[in-house]
Design an enzyme around this catalytic site. Structure first.
Site, PDB file in Angstrom:
ATOM      1  N   CYS A  17       0.830  -1.198   0.000  1.00 24.25           N
ATOM      2  CA  CYS A  17       0.000   0.000   0.000  1.00 24.25           C
ATOM      3  C   CYS A  17       0.862   1.244   0.000  1.00 24.25           C
ATOM      4  CB  CYS A  17      -0.975  -0.048   1.167  1.00 24.25           C
ATOM      5  SG  CYS A  17      -0.189  -0.224   2.749  1.00 24.25           S
ATOM      6  N   LYS A  20       5.716   3.925   2.085  1.00 25.17           N
ATOM      7  CA  LYS A  20       6.121   4.722   3.230  1.00 25.17           C
ATOM      8  C   LYS A  20       7.613   4.530   3.492  1.00 25.17           C
ATOM      9  CE  LYS A  20       4.082   5.553   7.700  1.00 25.17           C
ATOM     10  NZ  LYS A  20       2.736   5.755   8.153  1.00 25.17           N
ATOM     11  N   ARG A  47       6.879  13.142  20.494  1.00 24.23           N
ATOM     12  CA  ARG A  47       6.411  11.778  20.652  1.00 24.23           C
ATOM     13  C   ARG A  47       5.482  11.483  19.476  1.00 24.23           C
ATOM     14  NH1 ARG A  47       2.746   8.598  23.120  1.00 24.23           N
ATOM     15  NH2 ARG A  47       3.492   7.050  24.610  1.00 24.23           N
ATOM     16  N   ALA A  48       5.601  10.274  18.918  1.00 28.48           N
ATOM     17  CA  ALA A  48       4.784   9.944  17.751  1.00 28.48           C
ATOM     18  C   ALA A  48       3.301  10.078  18.078  1.00 28.48           C
ATOM     19  CB  ALA A  48       5.074   8.512  17.314  1.00 28.48           C
ATOM     20  N   ASP A  49       2.560  10.874  17.295  1.00 31.13           N
ATOM     21  CA  ASP A  49       1.104  10.892  17.450  1.00 31.13           C
ATOM     22  C   ASP A  49       0.445  11.093  16.097  1.00 31.13           C
ATOM     23  OD1 ASP A  49      -1.464  10.898  18.817  1.00 31.13           O
ATOM     24  OD2 ASP A  49      -0.273  11.334  20.588  1.00 31.13           O
ATOM     25  N   ASP A  50      -0.882  11.070  16.078  1.00 33.19           N
ATOM     26  CA  ASP A  50      -1.583  11.092  14.799  1.00 33.19           C
ATOM     27  C   ASP A  50      -1.565  12.455  14.133  1.00 33.19           C
ATOM     28  OD1 ASP A  50      -2.577   8.350  14.718  1.00 33.19           O
ATOM     29  OD2 ASP A  50      -3.644   8.926  16.530  1.00 33.19           O
ATOM     30  N   ASP A  90      -6.583  10.844  10.738  1.00 41.07           N
ATOM     31  CA  ASP A  90      -5.728  11.290  11.851  1.00 41.07           C
ATOM     32  C   ASP A  90      -6.404  12.372  12.691  1.00 41.07           C
ATOM     33  OD1 ASP A  90      -3.455   9.643  11.794  1.00 41.07           O
ATOM     34  OD2 ASP A  90      -2.614  10.754  10.105  1.00 41.07           O
ATOM     35  N   HIS A 139      -1.489  22.016  -3.817  1.00 40.70           N
ATOM     36  CA  HIS A 139      -0.272  22.182  -4.598  1.00 40.70           C
ATOM     37  C   HIS A 139      -0.066  20.939  -5.448  1.00 40.70           C
ATOM     38  CE1 HIS A 139       3.541  24.063  -5.531  1.00 40.70           C
ATOM     39  NE2 HIS A 139       4.133  22.899  -5.378  1.00 40.70           N
ATOM     40  N   ASP A 226      -5.212   5.682  14.978  1.00 45.55           N
ATOM     41  CA  ASP A 226      -5.776   4.950  13.843  1.00 45.55           C
ATOM     42  C   ASP A 226      -4.707   4.001  13.304  1.00 45.55           C
ATOM     43  OD1 ASP A 226      -4.215   7.070  12.883  1.00 45.55           O
ATOM     44  OD2 ASP A 226      -5.404   7.289  11.062  1.00 45.55           O
TER      45      ASP A 226
END
Ligand code: CO
Ligand code: CO
Ligand code: CO
Length: 348
Positions: A17, A20, A47-50, A90, A139, A226
């Site tokens: 998919c 990434k 910190r990793a977040d959505d 997100d 864009h 998610d």
């Protein structure tokens, strides 16, 4: 150009998919950089977040996110819908309400007809309309590979932000969409999926997490994310990394597409699943009862996957019932937050 329908997925170079960046690579690029500090940044890069959250006033903050990727289905309108649903997700995962969006487009105008771009943008607009979002700009660049997505800005209440942290011991974990879109879209790309499977997974990926987010709003939710490119266990790992608690997952309760399990058994597993496993596998302990195909599915990168919600135990059954009543039939309690082992995921 010929009269043959264009197969958008065959224009994609990466497997699976969303093409990434491998997990962990961006962290290396950002590590040690002098990032600006502002007390109004309620959720930032530390910190990793959505999504990012920026306070505007005591009772209002902006929630912002961006997502774009190459096509994982051949129908341009569906691809536009999927990319928009994925980008909007997100905002919903933070507990926000999306308001405005901008298109991000990379388009190979020498090899693809401009009508394809029009159909993609129409698909995106269809989902924006459903979400109550207005398109305010965008864009577009010329590129050898087609890519589409959105940057989305929404409103959120500063005291009701559903981050990935804040798991409470005893919380139940609820998942709102089945796993397997990475494997199924790999099968689509390989020409192995029939139209019924393509329609089924397209329907799932174009479904907004809006209803799930609105539904969870009336329950005591402690954390939410998610499920997208890092897979179920990758995103769950982000929830447990700095937690004082651990989680226990009942693999047999996790909704999974049966077609995906069959293709996993045939070895049709996207590279992203292996990347996710090598990045986060050290957080996970599988019981010997969990078969290899299910393990692979738990790392399968998802496109526009469901919400993973940590809710107070006393609210869990009621939230599942409410989700089902609102049409989210596969919603299930897939695990719970446990005192030990700390910061680990046990899958039984
Ligand atoms: Co996310
Ligand atoms: Co994202
Ligand atoms: Co969240």
């Amino acid at each position: 150009m010929t009269d043959e329908p264009v197969r958008l997925t065959t224009t994609v170079k990466g497997a699976g998919c969303a093409a990434k960046l491998a997990p962990g690579v961006l962290d290396k690029a950002l590590c040690g950089l002098d990032l600006p500090v502002d007390p109004n940044v309620l959720v930032g890069l530390e910190r990793a977040d959505d999504a990012g959250v920026y306070r505007v006033s005591a009772d209002l903050a902006l929630v912002q996110t961006v997502d774009f990727f190459p096509p994982m289905v051949d129908d341009p309108f569906s691809f536009g819908q999927i990319a928009a649903a994925n980008a909007l997700s997100d905002i919903y995962a933070m507990g926000g309400v999306p308001k405005t969006a901008m298109n991000i487009v990379a388009f190979p105008s020498k090899t693809l007809d401009i009508s394809i771009l029009r159909a993609i943008i129409e698909g995106g607009l269809d989902k924006m309309r459903e979400a109550g979002v207005v398109l305010v700009g965008g864009h577009t660049i010329e590129d050898s590979e087609l890519k589409y997505g959105l940057s989305v800005t929404g409103y959120i209440s500063p005291d009701r932000i559903m981050t990935k942290k804040n798991l409470q011991v005893g919380d139940c974990l609820i998942l709102t969409k089945p796993l397997g879109t990475g494997i199924i879209t790999t099968a689509i790309k390989a020409g192995l999926a029939d139209q019924a499977v393509i329609d089924m997974v397209t329907m799932a990926m174009t479904t907004l997490n809006r209803v799930a987010a609105l539904t969870m709003d009336s329950f005591q939710v402690h954390a939410c994310t998610d499920i997208t490119g890092f897979g179920f266990l990758g995103h769950l790992a982000e929830m447990v990394v700095d937690s004082e608690y651990g989680v226990r997952i009942n693999a047999s309760n996790v909704p999974i597409y049966s077609e995906a399990l069959e293709w996993a058994a045939m070895g049709l597993i996207p590279a992203g699943a292996y990347n996710n496993k090598s990045f986060r596998g050290s957080f996970v302990d599988f019981s010997t009862d969990v078969n290899q195909n299910v393990q692979d599915l738990l790392y399968d990168p998802q496109t526009s996957g469901g919400l993973l919600i940590a809710v107070a135990a006393r609210d869990a059954e009621n939230l599942v019932d409410a989700l089902k009543m609102n049409g989210i039939d596969c919603a299930a309690i897939v695990g719970e937050v446990v005192r030990e082992p700390v910061s680990r995921i046990v899958v039984v």
